[in-house]
Design a protein around this motif. Sequence first.
Motif, PDB file in Angstrom:
ATOM      1  N   PRO A 126       0.835  -1.202   0.000  1.00  0.00           N
ATOM      2  CA  PRO A 126       0.000   0.000   0.000  1.00  0.00           C
ATOM      3  C   PRO A 126       0.872   1.256   0.000  1.00  0.00           C
ATOM      4  O   PRO A 126       1.935   1.289   0.629  1.00  0.00           O
ATOM      5  CB  PRO A 126      -0.794  -0.122   1.312  1.00  0.00           C
ATOM      6  N   GLN A 127       0.445   2.282  -0.726  1.00  0.00           N
ATOM      7  CA  GLN A 127       1.237   3.498  -0.888  1.00  0.00           C
ATOM      8  C   GLN A 127       1.544   4.205   0.424  1.00  0.00           C
ATOM      9  O   GLN A 127       2.543   4.903   0.526  1.00  0.00           O
ATOM     10  CB  GLN A 127       0.535   4.467  -1.834  1.00  0.00           C
ATOM     11  N   ASN A 128       0.702   4.039   1.416  1.00  0.00           N
ATOM     12  CA  ASN A 128       0.911   4.758   2.678  1.00  0.00           C
ATOM     13  C   ASN A 128       1.882   4.045   3.621  1.00  0.00           C
ATOM     14  O   ASN A 128       2.110   4.502   4.731  1.00  0.00           O
ATOM     15  CB  ASN A 128      -0.423   4.980   3.392  1.00  0.00           C
ATOM     16  N   LEU A 129       2.491   2.928   3.183  1.00  0.00           N
ATOM     17  CA  LEU A 129       3.417   2.195   4.031  1.00  0.00           C
ATOM     18  C   LEU A 129       4.855   2.350   3.550  1.00  0.00           C
ATOM     19  O   LEU A 129       5.110   2.535   2.357  1.00  0.00           O
ATOM     20  CB  LEU A 129       3.058   0.710   4.056  1.00  0.00           C
ATOM     21  N   ALA A 130       5.798   2.211   4.485  1.00  0.00           N
ATOM     22  CA  ALA A 130       7.221   2.309   4.149  1.00  0.00           C
ATOM     23  C   ALA A 130       7.731   1.034   3.495  1.00  0.00           C
ATOM     24  O   ALA A 130       8.701   1.071   2.742  1.00  0.00           O
ATOM     25  CB  ALA A 130       8.039   2.611   5.409  1.00  0.00           C
TER      26      ALA A 130
END
Length: 163
Positions: free
Chosen positions: A102-106
């Motif tokens: 997911p884009q919001n994870l590092a």
Amino acid sequence: MPSLRLLQPACLPLAAIAIAATLAACSMGGLAPSSGMALAPGLSARMDQPGAVLDREQAIGIINAYRATNGLPALIPDPALDGTAQALANQYAQTGTPPTTPQNLAGMKLSAGYATFAETFSGWRNNPADAAGLRTNATRAGVAVAFNPSSSYGIHWVLVLDQ
């Protein structure tokens, strides 16, 4: 006669490294070969058994021991990230298709087919790309496993990392 000090302040980093190395030395047999000691039950518990529950705290603990040997700070277990990891693991187990990060994870680490977290961690640690991901600058982590006996691999693992 001088008193014996087992852990002088200058020795504490070495003691921490020795403990971390022992934890990080897990093998597929469920033992830490360098110490001959059994792993904690949460790390060697088979996740393809009825009623199996992943000990997330111990799982993040072994990752943190590995990170300590690389001079990195400990990851903070995050229940919200555990939920994200569980949703992704469930999706992975149902579809057989690795989910995308997911884009919001590092970052995210995936694995399938390993019965225990100790085996899964060993796979990540021994794969250069996965090992680099375990050393990322993340500060929080969530981990999960899903079992689907009708899938090709059966057991599906997800580790998500975030700032």
